[in-house]
Design a protein around this motif. Structure first.
Motif, mmCIF file in Angstrom:
data_model
loop_
_atom_site.group_PDB
_atom_site.id
_atom_site.type_symbol
_atom_site.label_atom_id
_atom_site.label_comp_id
_atom_site.label_asym_id
_atom_site.label_seq_id
_atom_site.Cartn_x
_atom_site.Cartn_y
_atom_site.Cartn_z
ATOM 1 N N SER A 44 -1.665 -11.812 -0.917
ATOM 2 C CA SER A 44 -3.016 -11.250 -0.983
ATOM 3 C C SER A 44 -3.223 -10.177 0.085
ATOM 4 C CB SER A 44 -4.058 -12.358 -0.825
ATOM 5 O OG SER A 44 -3.945 -12.958 0.454
ATOM 6 N N GLU A 45 -2.612 -10.358 1.240
ATOM 7 C CA GLU A 45 -2.721 -9.378 2.326
ATOM 8 C C GLU A 45 -1.997 -8.089 1.937
ATOM 9 O OE1 GLU A 45 -3.586 -8.064 6.379
ATOM 10 O OE2 GLU A 45 -4.362 -9.709 5.144
ATOM 11 N N LEU A 46 -0.807 -8.210 1.346
ATOM 12 C CA LEU A 46 -0.014 -7.042 0.977
ATOM 13 C C LEU A 46 -0.623 -6.312 -0.222
ATOM 14 C CD1 LEU A 46 3.605 -8.471 1.390
ATOM 15 C CD2 LEU A 46 2.370 -6.968 2.952
ATOM 16 N N GLU A 47 -1.307 -7.053 -1.102
ATOM 17 C CA GLU A 47 -1.925 -6.436 -2.283
ATOM 18 C C GLU A 47 -3.048 -5.477 -1.913
ATOM 19 O OE1 GLU A 47 -3.050 -9.791 -4.589
ATOM 20 O OE2 GLU A 47 -1.057 -10.082 -5.472
ATOM 21 N N GLU A 48 -3.583 -5.607 -0.679
ATOM 22 C CA GLU A 48 -4.655 -4.722 -0.231
ATOM 23 C C GLU A 48 -4.150 -3.343 0.185
ATOM 24 O OE1 GLU A 48 -6.758 -6.644 2.879
ATOM 25 O OE2 GLU A 48 -7.425 -8.343 1.661
ATOM 26 N N ILE A 49 -2.822 -3.216 0.322
ATOM 27 C CA ILE A 49 -2.240 -1.946 0.770
ATOM 28 C C ILE A 49 -2.131 -1.000 -0.424
ATOM 29 C CG2 ILE A 49 -0.234 -0.839 1.827
ATOM 30 C CD1 ILE A 49 0.346 -3.504 3.217
ATOM 31 N N PRO A 50 -2.733 0.185 -0.377
ATOM 32 C CA PRO A 50 -2.678 1.145 -1.493
ATOM 33 C C PRO A 50 -1.237 1.543 -1.818
ATOM 34 C CG PRO A 50 -4.331 1.799 0.133
ATOM 35 C CD PRO A 50 -3.548 0.693 0.736
ATOM 36 N N GLY A 51 -0.922 1.586 -3.115
ATOM 37 C CA GLY A 51 0.396 2.031 -3.552
ATOM 38 C C GLY A 51 1.470 0.963 -3.527
ATOM 39 N N LEU A 52 1.103 -0.262 -3.110
ATOM 40 C CA LEU A 52 2.096 -1.330 -3.022
ATOM 41 C C LEU A 52 1.921 -2.265 -4.234
ATOM 42 C CD1 LEU A 52 4.254 -1.778 -0.885
ATOM 43 C CD2 LEU A 52 2.834 -3.562 0.102
ATOM 44 N N GLY A 53 2.895 -2.236 -5.142
ATOM 45 C CA GLY A 53 2.807 -3.036 -6.355
ATOM 46 C C GLY A 53 3.498 -4.383 -6.230
ATOM 47 N N LYS A 54 3.501 -5.121 -7.350
ATOM 48 C CA LYS A 54 4.043 -6.480 -7.384
ATOM 49 C C LYS A 54 5.526 -6.511 -7.030
ATOM 50 C CE LYS A 54 4.403 -10.483 -10.440
ATOM 51 N NZ LYS A 54 4.118 -11.010 -11.804
ATOM 52 N N LYS A 55 6.291 -5.565 -7.597
ATOM 53 C CA LYS A 55 7.731 -5.563 -7.342
ATOM 54 C C LYS A 55 8.050 -5.240 -5.879
ATOM 55 C CE LYS A 55 9.336 -4.503 -12.025
ATOM 56 N NZ LYS A 55 10.115 -3.554 -12.870
ATOM 57 N N SER A 56 7.297 -4.323 -5.317
ATOM 58 C CA SER A 56 7.506 -3.963 -3.908
ATOM 59 C C SER A 56 7.203 -5.153 -2.998
ATOM 60 C CB SER A 56 6.618 -2.769 -3.524
ATOM 61 O OG SER A 56 6.961 -1.634 -4.260
ATOM 62 N N ALA B 234 2.559 3.738 4.375
ATOM 63 C CA ALA B 234 1.287 3.102 3.999
ATOM 64 C C ALA B 234 1.162 1.717 4.638
ATOM 65 C CB ALA B 234 1.198 2.987 2.472
ATOM 66 N N ILE B 235 2.277 0.989 4.690
ATOM 67 C CA ILE B 235 2.271 -0.356 5.299
ATOM 68 C C ILE B 235 1.975 -0.255 6.783
ATOM 69 C CG2 ILE B 235 3.714 -2.347 5.874
ATOM 70 C CD1 ILE B 235 5.195 -1.833 3.194
ATOM 71 N N LYS B 236 2.664 0.643 7.482
ATOM 72 C CA LYS B 236 2.460 0.782 8.923
ATOM 73 C C LYS B 236 1.031 1.216 9.229
ATOM 74 C CE LYS B 236 5.101 0.073 11.550
ATOM 75 N NZ LYS B 236 5.481 -1.219 12.164
ATOM 76 N N THR B 237 0.508 2.156 8.422
ATOM 77 C CA THR B 237 -0.865 2.618 8.631
ATOM 78 C C THR B 237 -1.861 1.483 8.438
ATOM 79 O OG1 THR B 237 -0.277 4.831 7.861
ATOM 80 C CG2 THR B 237 -2.617 4.255 7.835
#
Length: 605
Positions: A551-563, A596-599
């Motif tokens: 749920s935390e990672l899903e909030e990151i723009p551009g980050l999909g299920k496979k990533s 995007a993750i680091k930001t």
């Protein structure tokens, strides 16, 4: 030392308890050749059999003669010291030197006289005086007398304080009065009644009964404080600390007990153990435990009568007139003997000590069987469970189910498997609840049991002998309904184990069944239930943590299920993803997503 005897002694030593007590070495003729005490029986006795050049010649010769080992467990090192001395004097063992003389231990006496003195003595004279002890050393005794005098300010002089001589003014105050160690009853400054009250409280301390003494001292401290007499209140406080730090006397010996025998009978699961202790002049001089195999459902009265008869044949001089027992035997078999079941005091403590030795002996025998003949040990436990749970066959294969959820979130279940009473962890299984919405333990249990045994039957797997459901009547009813729907109700036994009172429930019976708290059947049921709970909780926490990360990672723009799946496969935890460098993240999800993750984690957005 021949190989057979060496293996036998190694086995005996390995089963000794790590508790204080006294051990006896016997030669091949059954004669005690050495008596010793130990803070830890297992460590001390083991030291004799370690190959060491530092052992002196006497020890080496003695060890070569050892054919058997007996031991008696006591409460503390002081008890062990006193019991060791008692055994040495009684048995006159060949290799003992220390404590083998006829020296008597010191006692504390409250003299039978006006304004009684409390003194040390090594002689017990029946003149109405009261005796307490004995003490394991003169130092311990001196400390006790010092405590009594500091708390209660009793006289230490040898003056004959008769009322007539005090009235006549025959005496004068001494230095003890001037330095505050005595209240001068010799000149009438302390009444006989007040002195007697202090003596009574001193006797309570010697008996180990400190409640009334502490109540008196607390009352005095509060009164002094209320009257602003702070120095006096401080003196009371110091006395309270002295009494609280006091350790009560040993229960191995007692001046109130003369000569008697003690028999404690322990009957459990078709076996019986009877511990015998011989008390002579207030001290334990002999102790051992015999084991009996019960043929039928004999009553304790029959078993203890048999045990006493068998032990009496081994006792030199026969049974004592007074005998303490845990159950009254058939007294017609023992004419001239008085049997009592003690309810309080030192005699009850002796019976409790006999019980402790009987229980430890039983545990040692069980461990010995388990180690030497594990198949026999397993057969015994499985047969006990079969009888306790009214099963048609032994529960060699047991499975237990447990549900785990928090307010209906991430519901999961676990199934653990026991083979021959032991965990078979490779067969443990986790289940995600698929058809039940919300926190519904009953429906969740039905789903899991259905899925488990539908698949087992489809694959031709091994059905259990017993299913244990973690829960009461509700969970059991739903699970049993599944068995009936699958046509397995006559092939698999099922019970429920409720947590609150460890009640055992059977299908179609609303009345709970209570197993003995010490029963091995209950211990195994509790073990498998706790194991199922532990296994289920760990899976639930893991799933909850995984969902939180997703749920935390899903909030990151551009980050999909496979990533997200790639990141979890590589880094496992959210903290590792946060700590990863841009280069490490780029290797998994590419440069743009890595930025995007680091930001996201740096800005909190």
């Amino acid at each position: 030392m021949d190989h057979h005897r060496e293996e036998y002694l190694k086995e005996k030593v390995s089963l000794l308890p790590p508790e204080p007590g006294v051990y006896r070495f016997l030669n091949s003729e059954g004669t005690v050749i050495y008596v010793g005490k130990a803070k830890n029986l297992k460590k001390r006795v083991s030291s004799y059999f370690l190959a060491s050049k530092n052992q002196n010649r006497k020890v080496q010769v003695m060890v070569r003669q050892i054919a058997d080992i007996l031991h008696t467990v006591v409460s503390n090192e002081t008890d062990a010291l006193l019991l060791e001395n008692n055994f040495i004097k009684e048995l006159k063992s060949r290799y003992n030197i220390l404590l083998k003389d006829d020296k008597t231990y010191p006692w504390i006496v409250v003299r039978n006289e006006p304004f009684p003195r409390i003194q040390s003595t090594r002689r017990l004279i029946k003149n109405g005086s009261r005796y307490f002890g004995p003490y394991s050393s003169a130092w311990n005794q001196k400390q006790m007398i010092d405590l009594i005098r500091r708390v209660h300010l009793l006289r230490s002089c040898s003056l004959p304080l008769t009322p007539e001589k005090i009235k006549e003014g025959k005496f004068a105050v001494c230095l003890e009065y001037h330095i505050g160690n005595c209240l001068a009853p010799c000149v009438g400054l302390q009444s006989e009644q007040d002195y007697a009250r202090n003596v009574s409280m001193a006797a309570d301390i010697l008996r180990g009964n400190t409640k009334e003494v502490l109540d008196y001292l607390h009352s005095g401290m509060e009164t002094a404080s209320a009257g602003l007499r702070f120095e006096e209140a401080e003196q009371y406080r110091k006395k309270i600390e002295l009494v609280k730090n006091f350790q009560s006397k040993t229960v191995v010996v007692s001046s109130k007990i003369t000569n008697l025998d003690v028999f404690f009978l322990l009957m459990e699961e078709g076996e019986a153990f009877c511990n015998f202790m011989r008390i002579k002049n207030g001290a334990i001089v002999n102790s051992y435990t015999v084991e009996m195999k019960l043929r039928m459902d004999e009553e304790p009265r029959e078993v203890i009568s048999f045990a006493i008869s068998e032990i009496a044949e081994r006792i030199q001089g026969g049974l004592c007139r007074e005998i303490l027992v845990s159950a009254i035997p058939n007294q017609e078999l023992f004419p001239g003997r008085e049997f009592h079941i003690p309810r309080r005091g030192d005699k009850l403590k002796l019976l409790e000590l006999a019980e402790k030795n009987a229980r430890i002996f039983k545990i040692e025998k069980r461990k010995q069987i388990e180690k030497i003949d594990p198949d026999r040990h397993t057969e015994r436990i499985m047969e006990i469970m079969r009888k306790d749970l009214y099963l048609d066959k032994q529960p060699r294969h047991i499975e237990c189910f447990d549900n785990s959820n928090i307010q209906g979130t991430n519901p999961v279940a676990s199934c653990v498997v026991f083979r021959d009473g032991k965990p078979s962890r490779k067969e443990y299984r986790h289940f995600n609840i698929k058809t039940v919405v919300g926190a519904n333990d009953f429906a969740s249990m039905a789903e899991v049991v259905t899925r488990r045994y539908t698949r087992v039957m489809q694959e031709g797997g091994d059905l259990p002998d017993l299913i244990v459901i973690d829960g009461g009547k509700g969970q059991l009813s739903f699970a049993y309904g599944v068995l009936k729907s699958l046509g397995l109700e006559h092939k698999i036994a099922m019970v429920g184990l409720a947590k609150r009172l460890e009640e055992v429930f059977f299908p179609n019976d609303s009345t709970p069944h209570y197993l003995d708290k010490t029963s091995e059947s209950l211990k195994i049921l509790m073990h498998i239930r706790d194991e199922a709970h532990r296994f289920g909780i760990s899976f639930h926490r893991q799933k909850r943590s995984l969902n939180f990360i997703k749920s935390e990672l899903e909030e990151i723009p551009g980050l999909g299920k496979k990533s997200i799946e790639k990141l979890l496969k590589k880094f496992k935890t959210l903290s590792k993803i946060k700590k990863a460098s841009p280069e490490e993240l780029s290797q998994v999800v590419g440069k743009q997503r890595a930025e995007a993750i680091k930001t996201h984690f740096e800005t909190g957005q």
